[in-house]
Design an enzyme around this catalytic site. Structure first.
Site, PDB file in Angstrom:
ATOM      1  N   VAL A   1       0.832  -1.200   0.000  1.00  0.00           N
ATOM      2  CA  VAL A   1       0.000   0.000   0.000  1.00  0.00           C
ATOM      3  C   VAL A   1       0.871   1.255   0.000  1.00  0.00           C
ATOM      4  O   VAL A   1       0.402   2.341  -0.348  1.00  0.00           O
ATOM      5  CB  VAL A   1      -0.947   0.011   1.222  1.00  0.00           C
ATOM      6  CG1 VAL A   1      -0.200   0.379   2.504  1.00  0.00           C
ATOM      7  CG2 VAL A   1      -2.138   0.946   0.993  1.00  0.00           C
ATOM      8  N   SER A   2       2.137   1.115   0.351  1.00  0.00           N
ATOM      9  CA  SER A   2       3.046   2.244   0.492  1.00  0.00           C
ATOM     10  C   SER A   2       3.899   2.444  -0.759  1.00  0.00           C
ATOM     11  O   SER A   2       4.733   1.597  -1.080  1.00  0.00           O
ATOM     12  CB  SER A   2       3.962   2.018   1.700  1.00  0.00           C
ATOM     13  OG  SER A   2       5.091   2.864   1.661  1.00  0.00           O
TER      14      SER A   2
END
Length: 221
Positions: free
Chosen positions: A13-14
């Site tokens: 997600v990063s």
């Protein structure tokens, strides 16, 4: 002298984790390091430490958009980000993908690097919803897994063993002092050294006695 163990705690997600991941993958063949991928859950770290997504602060979100674009170009990683991505990230999440990567790490670790990269590509370059089983299976096949193995791994993700492993890895990152991702831990001279962010890898090299050659080093340098 033995190789320095460098652990990379990350969540797909990063986007900054993707940047750090690719640079460390390049340096694992140049520096005298043993790079270990540690798939974890960013949401768990944020909750445990009281941290909040940077996009929740409007001015920070505005800066983050520009920063990721500049970093992606400089690091030569195909991250594509827009203002709409903040809502998309909060709305879809990557827990299922991180459980899948964890299950792979437990059973077929040779696929962790290619699979993680494929999830990042789909989530941050193609804006695909990687919480959907069909998309998870497609990513796994693209990363080199057979359809049969991918389906078997997908079924594993609902097991307590996989959920517990992901939770334990996340808790381990927190114990090292992580409050966000990427969290890089170098075990050097008997001590763990935590580095937060994809822009601290030059400092990592300095601490462990390795030469920084830029984000896209040439093996011949």
């Amino acid at each position: 002298m033995g190789r320095t163990v460098v652990e990379l705690f990350y969540d797909v997600v990063s986007p900054y984790s993707w940047l750090g991941f690719e640079v460390l993958c390049r340096y694992q063949h140049i520096w005298n390091i043993d790079l270990r991928f540690r798939p974890a859950f960013l949401g768990g770290i944020m909750q445990a430490t009281g941290n909040k997504p940077p996009a929740m602060l409007p001015k920070r979100a505005e800066y983050l958009l520009k920063d990721v674009k500049r970093m992606a170009k400089y690091y030569q990683v195909p991250v594509r980000i827009s203002g709409d991505d903040f809502k998309r990230v909060l709305g879809t999440g990557t827990l299922e993908a991180m459980r899948f990567i964890t299950a792979i790490d437990m059973t077929q670790p040779q696929y962790v690097e290619s699979l993680s990269r494929e999830f990042w590509l789909r989530f941050w370059s193609q804006r695909e919803d990687i919480s959907q089983p069909a998309n998870i299976l497609a990513a796994a096949r693209q990363a080199g897994l057979s359809s049969e193995l991918a389906q078997k791994i997908l079924e594993m993700t609902s097991s307590s063993a996989v959920k517990n492993r992901l939770r334990e890895t996340t808790e381990e990152a927190i114990k090292y002092g992580a409050f966000g991702m990427p969290a890089v831990v170098a075990h050097f001279k008997g001590e763990p050294h935590l580095f937060f962010g994809s822009d601290r890898l030059e400092l990592l090299g300095s601490v462990i006695g390795e030469k920084w050659l830029g984000p896209v080093p040439s093996p011949k340098m």
